[in-house]
Structure formats: C-alpha cells, structure tokens
Scaffold this active site. Structure first.
Site, PDB file in Angstrom:
ATOM      1  CE  LYS A 123      -1.828   0.668   3.908  1.00 21.04           C
ATOM      2  NZ  LYS A 123      -0.834   1.692   4.327  1.00 21.04           N
TER       3      LYS A 123
ATOM      4  NE  ARG B 185      -3.798   3.045  10.562  1.00 17.04           N
ATOM      5  CZ  ARG B 185      -2.854   2.280  10.032  1.00 17.04           C
ATOM      6  NH1 ARG B 185      -3.080   0.975   9.927  1.00 17.04           N
ATOM      7  NH2 ARG B 185      -1.718   2.774   9.601  1.00 17.04           N
TER       8      ARG B 185
ATOM      9  NE  ARG C 284       9.192  -5.568   5.897  1.00 15.16           N
ATOM     10  CZ  ARG C 284       7.940  -5.120   5.966  1.00 15.16           C
ATOM     11  NH1 ARG C 284       7.388  -4.544   4.912  1.00 15.16           N
ATOM     12  NH2 ARG C 284       7.240  -5.281   7.075  1.00 15.16           N
TER      13      ARG C 284
ATOM     14  NE  ARG D  51      10.835  -3.151   9.202  1.00 17.82           N
ATOM     15  CZ  ARG D  51      10.185  -2.377   8.325  1.00 17.82           C
ATOM     16  NH1 ARG D  51      10.460  -1.091   8.253  1.00 17.82           N
ATOM     17  NH2 ARG D  51       9.273  -2.895   7.535  1.00 17.82           N
TER      18      ARG D  51
ATOM     19  NE  ARG E  82       2.092  -5.418  11.341  1.00 18.64           N
ATOM     20  CZ  ARG E  82       3.113  -5.298  10.487  1.00 18.64           C
ATOM     21  NH1 ARG E  82       4.171  -6.089  10.601  1.00 18.64           N
ATOM     22  NH2 ARG E  82       3.065  -4.387   9.539  1.00 18.64           N
TER      23      ARG E  82
END
Length: 290
Positions: A85, A167, A202, A231, A242
């Site tokens: 996004k 959201r 990632r 991360r 999430r």
C-alpha cells in the site's frame, strides 16, 4: 522682460521619446508577477467534495500538448500489512501530482513540533504518550489531524491520497460527517500467506535504513548483507496478529463506501501500479463500475 524661447528638439529625438513613453510601461507590466491567489484573498478554501457522478474532482496532468490524462484527485487507499500500500500510494502521488497523506507521518510530525505548548495543543501530549506506551491514538485526535491536513492549500489545489486511513468504521463515519467523500476507495488485496512471506523475508540495512528482501530484492554485496537486521515486528507471530486486526476492521470500512475499486496486489510493484492506473482512469472516464 525677456521672452522664453520654446525648447527645440530635433525630429529624430521626438520619435525616440515617444517610443520610450509607449514601450517602457509595457516592459514594466510584463515583468511584474501577480501574487499567489492565497496572498490576494488571505484565506484557505473550505474542503469541497463533489459526488463521483457530479463533476468528478479530476486531476489533469499534461505530459505534452497533445495528451491529457484524467485521473481521480481524492483517493482513500486501504490494504493489509505487506500489501504494498505505501509503495503504491507514493507512486500514484508522484505520477499524478497528488499529495500523499500518511497518518504515521502526520503523527510523527505532530510530536516533533516541540515549540507547540500543551496549553495551545494538548492533543500533542496525548499523541506522544500513546506512541511511547505503544497504544492506539484516539480516533478523535487522528481525525482532527487528517482534517486539518486536508484543509491545507496544497491538498485543496492538487488533490490528495489518504494512505491507510480510515482504519476503522468510526474513522470513516467521522470523515463523512466532516464532508470528506473520496472519488474512489481503493482496496489492495493480498492473501495472508503471501503477506507473511513478504514480511519474514524482509531485512533492513542497519547503516542506511534501506529495506531489502532475501528472495525478491537481495542485497547487492556481502558487505551490505552482513549489516542486515530483522525488524522486531517482522515475525510470523506478529504478522498473524496484525493481519487478524486488519481483517476485523477491513470489511466494516469497506461497507462505508459504495465506490470501491479492488486491485489484486500479487504482481510486481510495476504491474500493480499499471492495474491501479488503468482501473482508476476508467473510473474517471465512466467506463468502470464501482
């Protein structure tokens, strides 16, 4: 009493003087620039939202004298974690001259405004405390930040793209009550298993902050590879949580809009951008049902 003799000017000089009297005002006028419209009026226009089928708030961008591209200029974009996004919002904004609005960026800018006292802006302290404690920012504060930003001159003039906001359905209703109606609600769809794979692969360069992916965008050399770190929220467990939170709110937010365009986010960033561009241009031209 002596008589004053008239001033004698040669004929050629008269012609020169006349030419200067005519040309000089033209040169002065052409070299004077008009002040910006906001300096003339001294006001910021109100937020205006035109329904999709009436006027359609379009953004015109001309690449050359013969070609004009028509594109919606008020967009809300929603997509789950690792849906691409943010990448697509930035690409759309740059390509079509829209203002890219990310609530994360707005919140960070708000808490960095150290010169603003708590008496003038008490919500700044609330934002700081929530971010420090890892809590969600109250809806009324986030909506207030977004509305203030939408009323700014650049958004009024260029159009805007809201990245990941609203959201929740409460935030969507608050925008509607404030008169904010996007031309298109764009939803990026990516299966959960693909989103998880994107995240767990990632890595971030600890020196430069640049993000790589072990499968799709690996580091160019061993020196950078040795600096890569994961991360804290790029784990399978964190990602599942999430995604669960996102799914709980996504359908409720989608239900607040009747102008949804859903895009398959599985391709490369370039392929997804082409699909978005094509679909939204068709919406603007009235050839795509939403």
């Amino acid at each position: 009493m002596p008589r004053i003799q008239p001033l004698s000017v040669p004929k050629q000089r008269w012609h020169l003087l006349l030419a200067l009297l005519i040309i000089r005002p033209i040169l002065v006028a052409s070299s004077t620039k008009s002040p910006p419209i906001d300096q003339i009026w001294g006001v910021t226009p109100k937020v205006e939202s035109t329904p999709l089928n009436v006027g359609f708030g379009l953004h015109h961008r001309t690449n050359n004298a013969a070609a004009t591209t028509v594109f919606p200029r008020r967009l809300v974009v929603m997509g789950g974690p690792a849906s691409g996004k943010g990448t697509q919002c930035q690409a759309i904004a740059e390509k079509h001259g829209l203002v890219h609005l990310s609530t994360g960026d707005m919140l960070r800018q708000a808490v960095s405004a150290e010169s603003v006292s708590d008496e003038i802006a008490p919500h700044i302290s609330t934002i700081k405390n929530c971010m420090e404690d890892g809590k969600l920012i109250p809806d009324d504060i986030v909506v207030r930040l977004v509305l203030d930003r939408l009323r700014s001159p650049d958004c009024q003039k260029q159009g805007w793209i809201l990245d990941g906001f609203p959201r929740t359905s409460n935030q969507a209703v608050a925008l509607q009550n404030a008169g904010i109606h996007p031309d298109v609600f764009l939803f990026l769809s990516v299966p959960d298993d693909v989103a998880i794979k994107r995240v767990v692969g990632r890595r971030q360069d600890s020196l430069t902050g640049k993000v790589y992916h072990l499968d799709w965008n690996p580091p160019p050399n061993d020196e950078i590879a040795q600096r890569l770190v994961t991360r804290s929220d790029d784990t399978i467990e964190s990602m599942k949580q999430r995604l669960k939170q996102f799914r709980e709110n996504a359908n409720a937010v989608k239900g607040c809009y009747n102008n949804t365009v859903e895009i398959d986010g599985l391709g490369t960033p370039e392929e997804v951008l082409w699909d978005i561009d094509t679909s939204l241009k068709r919406v603007a031209q009235g050839k795509h049902r939403v």
